[in-house]
Design a protein around this motif. Structure first.
Motif, PDB file in Angstrom:
ATOM      1  N   ASP A  66       0.957  -1.235  -0.040  1.00 27.68           N
ATOM      2  CA  ASP A  66       0.125  -0.024  -0.173  1.00 27.68           C
ATOM      3  C   ASP A  66       0.996   1.247  -0.010  1.00 27.68           C
ATOM      4  OD1 ASP A  66      -2.160   1.800   0.053  1.00 27.68           O
ATOM      5  OD2 ASP A  66      -2.323   1.419   2.231  1.00 27.68           O
ATOM      6  N   ASN A  67       1.508   1.486  -1.304  1.00 28.51           N
ATOM      7  CA  ASN A  67       1.929   2.962  -1.492  1.00 28.51           C
ATOM      8  C   ASN A  67       1.677   3.595  -2.882  1.00 28.51           C
ATOM      9  OD1 ASN A  67       3.983   1.833  -3.351  1.00 28.51           O
ATOM     10  ND2 ASN A  67       4.677   0.337  -1.824  1.00 28.51           N
ATOM     11  N   PRO A  68       2.160   4.591  -3.126  1.00 30.73           N
ATOM     12  CA  PRO A  68       1.750   5.003  -4.397  1.00 30.73           C
ATOM     13  C   PRO A  68       2.176   4.434  -5.729  1.00 30.73           C
ATOM     14  CG  PRO A  68       2.595   6.977  -2.859  1.00 30.73           C
ATOM     15  CD  PRO A  68       3.058   5.483  -2.471  1.00 30.73           C
ATOM     16  N   VAL A  69       3.550   3.877  -5.487  1.00 33.63           N
ATOM     17  CA  VAL A  69       3.727   2.875  -6.809  1.00 33.63           C
ATOM     18  C   VAL A  69       3.006   1.792  -6.857  1.00 33.63           C
ATOM     19  CG1 VAL A  69       5.832   1.619  -7.573  1.00 33.63           C
ATOM     20  CG2 VAL A  69       6.012   4.022  -6.700  1.00 33.63           C
ATOM     21  N   ALA A  70       2.779   0.892  -5.725  1.00 28.03           N
ATOM     22  CA  ALA A  70       1.990  -0.350  -5.694  1.00 28.03           C
ATOM     23  C   ALA A  70       0.541  -0.176  -5.918  1.00 28.03           C
ATOM     24  CB  ALA A  70       2.056  -0.880  -4.188  1.00 28.03           C
ATOM     25  N   ASP A  71       0.099   0.881  -5.569  1.00 24.52           N
ATOM     26  CA  ASP A  71      -1.332   1.548  -5.975  1.00 24.52           C
ATOM     27  C   ASP A  71      -1.680   1.504  -7.357  1.00 24.52           C
ATOM     28  OD1 ASP A  71      -1.851   1.505  -3.342  1.00 24.52           O
ATOM     29  OD2 ASP A  71      -1.950   3.621  -3.038  1.00 24.52           O
ATOM     30  N   SER A  72      -0.716   2.461  -8.038  1.00 30.03           N
ATOM     31  CA  SER A  72      -0.607   2.496  -9.523  1.00 30.03           C
ATOM     32  C   SER A  72      -0.454   1.056 -10.278  1.00 30.03           C
ATOM     33  CB  SER A  72       0.529   3.315 -10.034  1.00 30.03           C
ATOM     34  OG  SER A  72       0.388   3.568 -11.426  1.00 30.03           O
ATOM     35  N   MET A  73       0.600   0.325 -10.046  1.00 25.80           N
ATOM     36  CA  MET A  73       0.476  -1.073 -10.527  1.00 25.80           C
ATOM     37  C   MET A  73      -0.789  -1.915 -10.078  1.00 25.80           C
ATOM     38  SD  MET A  73       4.577  -2.064 -10.011  1.00 25.80           S
ATOM     39  CE  MET A  73       4.247  -3.660 -10.800  1.00 25.80           C
ATOM     40  N   ASN A  74      -1.168  -1.982  -8.987  1.00 25.60           N
ATOM     41  CA  ASN A  74      -2.440  -2.857  -8.447  1.00 25.60           C
ATOM     42  C   ASN A  74      -3.667  -2.470  -9.339  1.00 25.60           C
ATOM     43  OD1 ASN A  74      -0.882  -4.194  -6.732  1.00 25.60           O
ATOM     44  ND2 ASN A  74      -1.451  -2.894  -5.014  1.00 25.60           N
ATOM     45  N   LYS A  75      -3.788  -0.873  -9.778  1.00 25.31           N
ATOM     46  CA  LYS A  75      -4.956  -0.366 -10.241  1.00 25.31           C
ATOM     47  C   LYS A  75      -5.047  -0.996 -11.811  1.00 25.31           C
ATOM     48  CE  LYS A  75      -6.059   2.895  -7.204  1.00 25.31           C
ATOM     49  NZ  LYS A  75      -6.042   4.471  -6.752  1.00 25.31           N
ATOM     50  N   MET A  76      -3.618  -0.834 -12.391  1.00 24.55           N
ATOM     51  CA  MET A  76      -3.516  -1.191 -13.835  1.00 24.55           C
ATOM     52  C   MET A  76      -4.131  -2.259 -14.296  1.00 24.55           C
ATOM     53  SD  MET A  76       0.215  -0.540 -15.877  1.00 24.55           S
ATOM     54  CE  MET A  76       0.549   0.969 -15.128  1.00 24.55           C
TER      55      MET A  76
END
Length: 188
Positions: free
Chosen positions: A73-83
Motif C-alpha cells: 500500500d504505497n503510491p507505486v504499488a497502488d498504480s501497479m495494482n490498479k493497472m
C-alpha cells in the motif's frame, strides 16, 4: 496504435532468471539485481511507466509480481495494482490482481489489445511469451537492463527461442552510477 515495451533484467552472462524447477536460485533477478536498485533505477522505471496504462505478462512473471506488489500500500504499488493486466497462460483458470487471462491465440489477442485506445503496454520479464511476441512482430521496444554481475547459471535471454533471426536497431543507451546499462532497441 499502442506500443508494447519489453523490459527485462539481464546479467552480463545473459541470465534472466533461475531455472524451473529451481536449480540455481542465485539466478533469480530479485537476488542478483537488488544491490543495484537505486534512484537511477527508480527514475528510469518511472520515465518508462509515464505513458503505460496496462501490463502484458506471462504466468510466471504475473504470479511473482502479484505476490510482490499485490499486498503493498504505497503510491507505486497502488498504480501497479490498479493497472489492467493481460496474462498469457495455458494453466491459469482464474486471475486476481486486476488481470484478464488471454484465451486462445495469444498473438491474435495481443494484436487486438494493441489496436484498442490507450497508452503503452509494459511487458516485464522475458520468457516463453516473448517467443510468440517476437515471432509475430508484436514488440515495439526492447529495454534490456544489463547488470554488472556474472551469475554463472540459470535461464538465458531468449534461450531456445526457436524464432528466426531478428534484427534490431539501437535507439538509446542509459547508464546508471550503479553500473546498470539499459539498451533500448526497436525493430529494424
Amino acid at each position: 496504435m499502442r506500443k508494447i515495451i519489453e523490459s527485462t533484467f539481464v546479467s552480463l552472462d545473459g541470465v534472466i532468471d533461475d531455472t524451473r524447477p529451481s536449480t540455481a536460485s542465485r539466478a533469480e533477478p530479485h537476488k542478483w539485481g537488488q544491490p543495484y536498485w537505486d534512484d537511477d533505477h527508480v527514475n528510469y522505471t518511472t520515465k518508462v511507466m509515464t505513458d503505460v496504462d496496462a501490463m502484458l505478462l506471462g504466468r510466471v512473471t504475473y504470479e511473482g509480481l502479484a505476490e510482490a506488489w499485490g499486498g503493498q500500500d504505497n503510491p507505486v504499488a497502488d498504480s501497479m495494482n490498479k493497472m489492467p493486466k493481460y496474462v498469457a497462460s495455458r494453466t491459469l483458470t482464474e486471475a486476481t490482481w486486476n488481470a484478464t487471462i488471454l484465451q486462445g491465440d495469444v498473438a491474435a489477442e495481443v494484436a487486438k489489445i494493441k489496436e484498442q485506445p490507450g497508452g503503452n503496454i509494459i511487458k516485464w520479464g522475458t520468457g516463453e511469451l516473448d517467443r510468440t511476441l517476437v515471432e509475430h512482430g508484436l514488440v515495439d521496444e526492447f529495454h534490456f537492463w544489463y547488470f554488472p554481475v556474472i551469475v554463472g547459471a540459470g535461464q538465458r535471454l531468449f534461450e531456445g527461442a526457436g524464432f528466426d533471426t531478428t534484427h534490431l536497431k539501437l535507439a538509446d543507451i542509459s547508464r546508471f552510477e550503479s553500473g546498470i546499462v539499459v539498451h533500448t532497441y526497436v525493430p529494424k
